[in-house]
Design an enzyme around this catalytic site. Structure first.
Site, mmCIF file in Angstrom:
data_model
loop_
_atom_site.group_PDB
_atom_site.id
_atom_site.type_symbol
_atom_site.label_atom_id
_atom_site.label_comp_id
_atom_site.label_asym_id
_atom_site.label_seq_id
_atom_site.Cartn_x
_atom_site.Cartn_y
_atom_site.Cartn_z
ATOM 1 N N CYS A 111 75.225 -80.069 33.898
ATOM 2 C CA CYS A 111 76.621 -79.658 34.101
ATOM 3 C C CYS A 111 77.234 -80.348 35.313
ATOM 4 O O CYS A 111 78.455 -80.505 35.401
ATOM 5 C CB CYS A 111 76.717 -78.141 34.249
ATOM 6 S SG CYS A 111 75.731 -77.478 35.617
ATOM 7 N N HIS B 11 68.368 -93.094 45.576
ATOM 8 C CA HIS B 11 69.179 -92.084 44.878
ATOM 9 C C HIS B 11 68.306 -91.191 44.003
ATOM 10 O O HIS B 11 68.443 -89.962 44.018
ATOM 11 C CB HIS B 11 70.248 -92.773 44.024
ATOM 12 C CG HIS B 11 71.082 -91.808 43.244
ATOM 13 N ND1 HIS B 11 72.130 -91.107 43.800
ATOM 14 C CD2 HIS B 11 71.010 -91.406 41.937
ATOM 15 C CE1 HIS B 11 72.677 -90.320 42.879
ATOM 16 N NE2 HIS B 11 72.010 -90.487 41.749
#
Length: 449
Positions: A50, A103
């Site tokens: 989400c 990352h």
């Protein structure tokens, strides 16, 4: 070849954009195969939650100087963003090489999450990796990257305090209740309201061992829906006073303009409880519990301001832990890059061994035929040894002669280092490390005196 990450998350795009690029579970297999079919993409993983959609790829040279661009184009075409008149360029981040590795490590460790240090993303990342494995679109490089990321995340959680403190009002409320009750299991909680905060508090209580829960709400249907999830039971707000005496923990968050729990109702409940204490958290604005309740003995009442102060302190604590985690990750990145270099040599080593095996099989078969024809075994052994040696060295010898003719000293030096006899190699290593054996001992004695 390089690692490439492209994606959007809660910091770069609002939900109206993020929802347009979500990969549903049913489409993920086709999407993974299509992504891995882009020329130059060797390995791939798709992460879709989400709060983020990200593509992790290991790419080859055909992607050119802008390795992320074909991936950006593919993402837009897959979700038909042109039809939505949606341009992702302002929302997308594009990372490659060491930045991409960092990352992925940050995401796995919870340093890139909406709630700093939350552990949920690690499970989602593992699910994404498992899906890619199941569909055969990963390989040695992404396998190493993701497996190392999971290991790094474990170190961050065990060696720093990144997840030690509650950073939502709901979790802070439950953490505060634990200071009053040693265990939640024998107790009853009364949750007033049925919104997102109450639902989150219910989950935290249930996770921490609470087994009996009462949900009170103006809409009984919504209360029943939430209560069913935790094997609790539902009541309307008009029945609050009746059940208040059963509650050891009361958490209230409604949109009522006036208090729903009065001083008189709590005093009556305490009388029925024979002065057993009640932990109360009023996380509503306007307040749900009359302020005078705090003056009653055996009541531990906390307001939204009390809890927000705890949350703010805990957020700062997590930020400090995040700085420790960043140092740990930096060291892990350096180690990962060293390990990655060994993977670069794997295809060459495999090809070298395959070629040698083919020559061995060919020469051995010739030797068997010679033996079957009745040739002297000693003659066959000599043939086998000489022929295998010549065949194994023919290619390297020819390339070294060609290197000498064109003045390629680097290749000759590399061959010397690669094929140096073991004693010579040991002497070189000894020289590099300050000497061992007799000469090294002499040096050590000299320096000691």
């Amino acid at each position: 070849m390089t690692f490439v990450v492209i994606g959007i998350n809660h910091r770069t795009a609002p939900v109206e954009i993020r929802e347009k690029v979500v990969f549903a579970g049913t489409e993920l297999p086709d999407a993974l195969r299509a992504l891995n079919g882009i020329p130059g993409v060797r390995e791939s993983v798709i992460v879709s939650t989400c709060n983020r959609t990200e593509l992790y790829c290991f790419t080859d040279d055909p992607l050119g100087n802008a390795p992320a661009q074909p991936l950006v184009q593919w993402l837009g075409e897959w979700h038909d963003l042109a039809a939505h008149q949606l341009d992702l360029n302002d929302s997308l981040y594009q990372l490659q090489g060491q930045s991409a590795v960092q990352h992925v490590f940050n995401v796995a460790s919870g340093l890139d999450s909406l709630v700093l240090g939350e552990p949920q993303i690690l499970g989602q990342l593992k699910d994404a990796y498992r899906a890619a494995l199941d569909h055969g679109v990963t390989g040695p490089f992404l396998n190493r990257l993701l497996q190392t990321a999971f290991s790094v995340a474990k170190r961050v959680r065990t060696e720093t305090r990144i997840g030690a403190s509650a950073v939502s009002v709901a979790s802070a409320t439950v953490a505060m209740a634990r200071t009053v009750f040693e265990s939640f299991e024998p107790h009853t909680a009364l949750l007033v309201g049925a919104g997102e905060t109450i639902a989150l508090a219910a989950r935290h209580l249930h996770t921490n061992g609470l087994r009996r829960m009462i949900i009170a709400n103006r809409s009984l249907d919504r209360a029943q829906e939430l209560a069913k999830e935790f094997d609790g039971f539902a009541i309307g707000l008009d029945a609050l006073a009746t059940h208040l005496s059963e509650a050891d923990i009361v958490i209230s968050s409604t949109a009522s303009p006036t208090p729903v729990i009065t001083h008189d109702a709590v005093r009556t409940a305490l009388r029925a409880r024979k002065r057993k204490p009640i932990f109360m958290a009023d996380i509503a604005v306007p307040r749900d519990i009359e302020p005078e309740v705090a003056k009653l003995e055996d009541i531990y009442l906390f307001t939204i301001d009390d809890l927000q102060n705890v949350v703010n302190e805990n957020i700062e604590s997590r930020r400090e832990a995040a700085r420790d985690a960043a140092q740990l990750i930096a060291a892990e990145i350096a180690l990962f890059e060293q390990q990655l270099k060994t993977l670069d040599a794997v295809p060459t080593i495999r090809r070298l061994r395959d070629d040698a095996e083919a020559l061995r099989a060919q020469t051995t078969e010739q030797a068997r035929k010679m033996l079957a024809a009745g040739r002297d075994p000693r003659e066959v052994m000599d043939f086998l040894a000489a022929t295998l040696t010549n065949r194994l060295l023919h290619g390297p010898s020819q390339r070294l002669r060609e290197a000498a003719e064109r003045g390629d000293g680097d290749l000759i030096q590399a061959a010397k280092a690669l094929f140096a006899p073991e004693p010579e190699r040991s002497r070189r290593e000894a020289d590099l490390h300050g000497g061992h054996g007799e000469h090294g001992a002499e040096k050590e004695k000299s320096s000691a005196s």
